[in-house]
Design an enzyme around this catalytic site. Sequence first.
Site, PDB file in Angstrom:
ATOM      1  N   LYS A 177      -6.918   3.590   8.782  1.00  0.00           N
ATOM      2  CA  LYS A 177      -7.791   2.830   6.858  1.00  0.00           C
ATOM      3  C   LYS A 177      -8.843   3.330   6.301  1.00  0.00           C
ATOM      4  O   LYS A 177      -8.771   3.973   5.302  1.00  0.00           O
ATOM      5  CB  LYS A 177      -8.633   1.350   7.493  1.00  0.00           C
ATOM      6  CG  LYS A 177      -7.429   0.669   8.236  1.00  0.00           C
ATOM      7  CD  LYS A 177      -8.120  -0.890   8.089  1.00  0.00           C
ATOM      8  CE  LYS A 177      -7.422  -2.099   8.960  1.00  0.00           C
ATOM      9  NZ  LYS A 177      -8.090  -2.990   9.340  1.00  0.00           N
ATOM     10  N   LYS A 226       5.180  -2.770   8.232  1.00  0.00           N
ATOM     11  CA  LYS A 226       4.655  -4.188   9.297  1.00  0.00           C
ATOM     12  C   LYS A 226       4.243  -4.865   7.551  1.00  0.00           C
ATOM     13  O   LYS A 226       3.868  -4.368   6.058  1.00  0.00           O
ATOM     14  CB  LYS A 226       3.703  -4.048  10.187  1.00  0.00           C
ATOM     15  CG  LYS A 226       2.407  -3.820   9.388  1.00  0.00           C
ATOM     16  CD  LYS A 226       1.201  -4.032  10.350  1.00  0.00           C
ATOM     17  CE  LYS A 226      -0.241  -3.858   9.509  1.00  0.00           C
ATOM     18  NZ  LYS A 226      -1.181  -3.781  10.807  1.00  0.00           N
ATOM     19  N   LYS A 258      -1.512  -8.032   4.861  1.00  0.00           N
ATOM     20  CA  LYS A 258      -2.350  -8.334   3.880  1.00  0.00           C
ATOM     21  C   LYS A 258      -3.155  -7.380   2.792  1.00  0.00           C
ATOM     22  O   LYS A 258      -3.135  -7.246   1.821  1.00  0.00           O
ATOM     23  CB  LYS A 258      -4.121  -9.093   4.179  1.00  0.00           C
ATOM     24  CG  LYS A 258      -3.620 -10.029   5.439  1.00  0.00           C
ATOM     25  CD  LYS A 258      -5.240 -10.328   5.983  1.00  0.00           C
ATOM     26  CE  LYS A 258      -4.783 -10.658   7.019  1.00  0.00           C
ATOM     27  NZ  LYS A 258      -6.213 -11.495   7.809  1.00  0.00           N
TER      28      LYS A 258
END
Length: 332
Positions: free
Chosen positions: A114, A197, A200
């Site tokens: 991230k 994957k 969101k």
Amino acid sequence: MIMKRVFSGIQPTSDSFHLGNYLGALKQWVELQDGHDGFYCIVDLHALSGEIEPTLLRKRTLSSAAQLIALGISPETSTLFVQSQVPHHNQLGWLMECLAGFGEASRMTQFKDKSAKGGAESARVGLFTYPMLQAADILLYQANLVPVGEDQRQHIELTRDLAGRFNTRFGQTFTIPENFILKSAAKIQDLQDPFSKMSKSSGSSAGVLEIMDTPESNMKKIKSAATDAGREVKFDEKEKPGISNLLAIHSALSGQTITALESEFEGKGYGDFKIAVADVVVEYLRPIRAKALELLEDENHLVDLLHVGAAKARTVATETLEKAYKNLGTVA
Ligand code: TYM
């Protein structure tokens, strides 16, 4: 008989949970309610480590509660609550930060991924300390089992390490939790990009099946899912990642084994198979979406349910935090 305690959390970071959240984690939350003492938390403080949008945070927190109840979490049987209503999470989080090494926190792959996205310089400190808050979430409730998807494995390992370190150094304080990761559904992939994957934060929503999406939209997404070379419906994650992902989804929702599905679709093409997957997904989600929408019509009732959960959570959290402070030598 004392029931084993289950704890898990989910971030209210989008308008809808997706099928990866459900099959990787939430389905187990629901199933484990039977015979276990479930603590299920909407981790709004964790969500603050990303973009902060006050109106959306409120809307998504309530929508998360509605979806969890619609999926089968019972606010009576389990303790369903919002993290920010139990300040003990931040308090124990600090203790975990004082226990964790900078090096081990720097090795967390979710932090590395991230922070690399936006550039390490602009990454928020909260993103770095995120796993220590997650450890506090779990340890506050003396959880035995933590049902999560594969992407959370490293965070649970860290939690176990921190709990063990605390217990060894300051005396038995925390239960060391085990993760509960289902092999078959631990990682549901994006329909458009079956090597990533379902997430969101994926750039496009075309490959993400959302619980709150309309049946038509989910039907369309499945019909246009990326498929693989060949025409055989066979489970082979390396050669046929798209079809294998659809097989895993069908099997998890219909309860049919992958082998049974392979024989059912022998000689039929990908087109027929996708229609069958779409039917299974859409019919499974239809009543859940309807129930969540109905619950969202009465916000006050949802807020009341969450307050009841938070009060139950605070009782357990207070006991653990007091024990931890005492063992650390703070003066009460
Ligand atoms: P979050 O909010 O990203 O996701 C919630 C749960 O969904 C699982 N999951 C998946 N499983 C299978 N396939 C996928 N494609 C997929 N995408 C998501 C996640 O593994 C997770 O179980 N850090 C946590 C939230 C958290 C937490 C906790 C979890 C905070 N404190 C304490 C357990 C215990 C997270 O970001 O989950």
